[in-house]
Design a protein around this motif. Sequence first.
Motif, short mmCIF file in Angstrom:
data_model
loop_
_atom_site.label_atom_id
_atom_site.label_comp_id
_atom_site.label_asym_id
_atom_site.label_seq_id
_atom_site.Cartn_x
_atom_site.Cartn_y
_atom_site.Cartn_z
N GLY A 1 -0.85 7.62 12.33
CA GLY A 1 -1.23 7.02 11.06
C GLY A 1 -2.72 6.88 10.85
O GLY A 1 -3.15 6.29 9.85
N ASP B 1 4.71 6.11 1.50
CA ASP B 1 4.53 4.86 2.22
C ASP B 1 5.92 4.26 2.32
O ASP B 1 6.41 3.63 1.39
CB ASP B 1 3.58 3.92 1.47
N HIS C 1 -5.18 -1.85 6.90
CA HIS C 1 -3.72 -1.90 6.80
C HIS C 1 -3.28 -2.16 5.36
O HIS C 1 -3.76 -3.07 4.69
CB HIS C 1 -3.17 -3.00 7.71
N GLY C 2 -2.35 -1.33 4.90
CA GLY C 2 -1.79 -1.50 3.56
C GLY C 2 -2.67 -1.01 2.44
O GLY C 2 -2.34 -1.22 1.27
N SER D 1 9.56 9.26 6.70
CA SER D 1 10.36 8.09 7.07
C SER D 1 11.86 8.36 7.09
O SER D 1 12.64 7.53 7.56
CB SER D 1 10.07 6.93 6.11
N TYR E 1 -4.41 2.11 0.31
CA TYR E 1 -4.22 3.52 -0.03
C TYR E 1 -5.60 4.15 -0.20
O TYR E 1 -6.35 3.81 -1.12
CB TYR E 1 -3.41 3.64 -1.32
N VAL F 1 -1.51 5.73 2.49
CA VAL F 1 -1.55 4.30 2.81
C VAL F 1 -1.68 4.18 4.33
O VAL F 1 -0.93 4.79 5.08
CB VAL F 1 -0.28 3.59 2.34
N TYR F 2 -2.68 3.41 4.74
CA TYR F 2 -2.92 3.26 6.18
C TYR F 2 -1.90 2.32 6.80
O TYR F 2 -1.78 1.15 6.40
CB TYR F 2 -4.32 2.74 6.45
N ARG F 3 -1.15 2.84 7.78
CA ARG F 3 -0.19 2.03 8.53
C ARG F 3 -0.43 2.20 10.03
O ARG F 3 0.47 1.95 10.83
CB ARG F 3 1.25 2.44 8.18
N THR G 1 -2.65 1.36 13.66
CA THR G 1 -2.85 0.11 14.39
C THR G 1 -4.29 -0.13 14.80
O THR G 1 -4.65 -1.25 15.15
CB THR G 1 -1.97 0.08 15.65
#
Length: 761
Positions: A456, A296, A391-392, A212, A394, A381-383, A385
């Motif tokens: 992701g 994350d 989503h959110g 990030s 781990y 952590v799944y981010r 689509t």
Amino acid sequence: MSAFRSFTVAAVLVLTGLYAPPAVARAEPAPVDDPIPEKPTPSGLTLTLEEFASFPKTETIPEPTDSRLVRWARINYLGAMPDGRLFANDLNGKLYLLDQGRPKEYLDVGAAFAPDFVSGRGLGSGFGFAAFHPGFARNGKLYTVHTEWGAALTTKTPDLTPQPDTRFHGVITEWTATDPRADVFSGTRKEILRLGFNGQIHGIQQIDFRPSARRGDQDYGLLYIAAGDGGRGASTDDPQNLAIPHGKILRIDPSGTNSANGRYGVPAANPFAGEPGKLGEIYSYGMRDPHRFSWDGDRLFLGHIGEHAIEAVYDVGAGDNLGWSEREGPFLFDKADRCHLYTLPDDDAGYTYPVAAYDHDPPPGHPCNADSGHAIVGGFVYRGTRLPLLHGKYLFGDIVDGQVFFTVAAHMNERTGRRATIYQPKLVDKAGKQVTMPDLAGSSRVDLRFGRDGAGELYLLSKANGRIWKVTKADWTLPDVLPSLRAGLVAAYDFEHPLPGDPAQERDQGLSGTNITLVNGGAGMRVADRAYRGSTYALQTRQVDPGTAGNDDWKAGTYGQEGVPTLRAFNGVQGVTIMGWFKLLGQGPAPNSNTADPADLYNAIGLAGVLSGDSQGHDVRALLELITVNGELRVVALARRVDGGSSQTFAATLPWQRILPRNQWVFLAATYDFDTATMRLYKDGRPLDGSYTVSGDPWGVEGDPEPDVTTETDPRGIKIGGSYPQNTREQNPCDCRMDGLMFLDRVAAPGEIRAQYELVR
């Protein structure tokens, strides 16, 4: 995190959720036989795994002396280059790129460092990891870590203080590709950092860049290095010694030159940079085997392999001390006692504790000083689509037996001090058949790893057969629930799923895994009655003896004085929905067994609700019930937004007998929108007219432009069929049957409620 190191021991014990606060301070730490009694919670989440890649068979160098090293291909990681291409490394020496799942050799690290390269000694030896610089497309730089022995031990010198009697070197190399777009590496290399380890275990496990971080950020281009304790932490203070690199996460700048060897930089922002007697390279410390880490956003989650019993996930910040070998997880580690961990001493301070953890639970008769075969592998952590239900969350697991787990990332919060609940999803293959990772790997020792691509999406890897599987679908195994409702389904009870070994408990079929107790009646409260299509059993609640004061009425639910962490999805939410099937059997309300007057009746009939974070067992965050309004019993939705604050009631206009006719199944729903201060009631999918009973603004939503949400405290439980699920008091028993109860952390739309009713009626 380091900002919370000043907790007293009493606060630490309460917040870790391991023990109730003691009545008096402990004089001495006490041995613990079962450090983490709670087991991973079975989840209704199902993950579909499809085979993605299969790698060629490889051999260790030299031949292994440990049978656990005999694997098809020791695939250790799958990741994405900055341009999106996927790569994977084999500990036996090869770096591959994957073209539509087909591995093609990109670089032979083992051959480049022969004959010093070693992969046949120690479970983590060999070519351990690769990390591509975020600017790889411009500068062509990537980094690898590998293990050396033999002549390297006498011809090459570690850059930082080595462990005594060094037997292996962990080496980080910078490679510069001539053409970053090429599918085969060609270019130059230079050594960046060399560490010396005494043992063949717990070397350098991972190197990586924070994805990030962007150009101009303080963390951009800084390389994180997870260096284990070399196997010496159980007998020395190496992980606590800030003058050496072992048992630490290091952070360096590969483009800098201010290190002692001049081949990398020591970031000035590192917590110990410039302090005499301390390595400026150290980012965090106190670790045994920091095996896998991932980010994350700005949060670094570390899967840390324990010594005696604790497999843990940490939220690691700069300067954090995870405690090893003075602590193992949230326990005292005593080097003289290999059979027990101990409760924390009264003067405990200065350590960071896990945000999620499980223990080994060795089988009966297992030697206390032997490994019971558990070791955590950190994940991601799944981010992405493609899989909104993930989503959110781990996703991580156990290396050895291949169990797959997940937690909710938002619940892994050190500020609360409570460990997040660990859930265990079901795994199925492409055909929908339930499988296990040993099934897929073809071995009881899976050697599980996780990977993530540039979008992701998540992958599972096994060294046993050198294969990779992609998580292609995430779904709830709830055929009787509308698909659009499943993502917000915190808890669901169909009374078809008694807890194995304890039929007085009902297993949650929703996300949270919040099992409930069938209070006073136990398994006898499960009765054959078809509430809806597909239903077999329903829950019976009732008043047992109206002539005797006591706590014997049949009801259901769960209660925790410090809150129920699995219900954390109801913290800080803008909306809640409660729905289910109800059949009223008695006249109602029930006689008040707390008075001698046979004509005195309770003023309510309990259906179902979520308790507030400060409830004594009765006050609610959201409730579907019958209560007396202006002297008349009504079906109501009742809620409070703020713990301890005022509640609001929305009462149906129709007489309750028309909404709930005796001996007839009815589908009721209530929605609670805390942001707009509105509630709604539904019968059989149709809205019911009604009115609010409290004027003004009891929820306190006016005058604030920010969204209005519930209090950020864990609800103290769920109550069904009566008050006080902890069984300390009766207040509104219900002679009822209930089925298909659902608790959602959002407001369901009218069309969804109607569709849910039509789906199963």
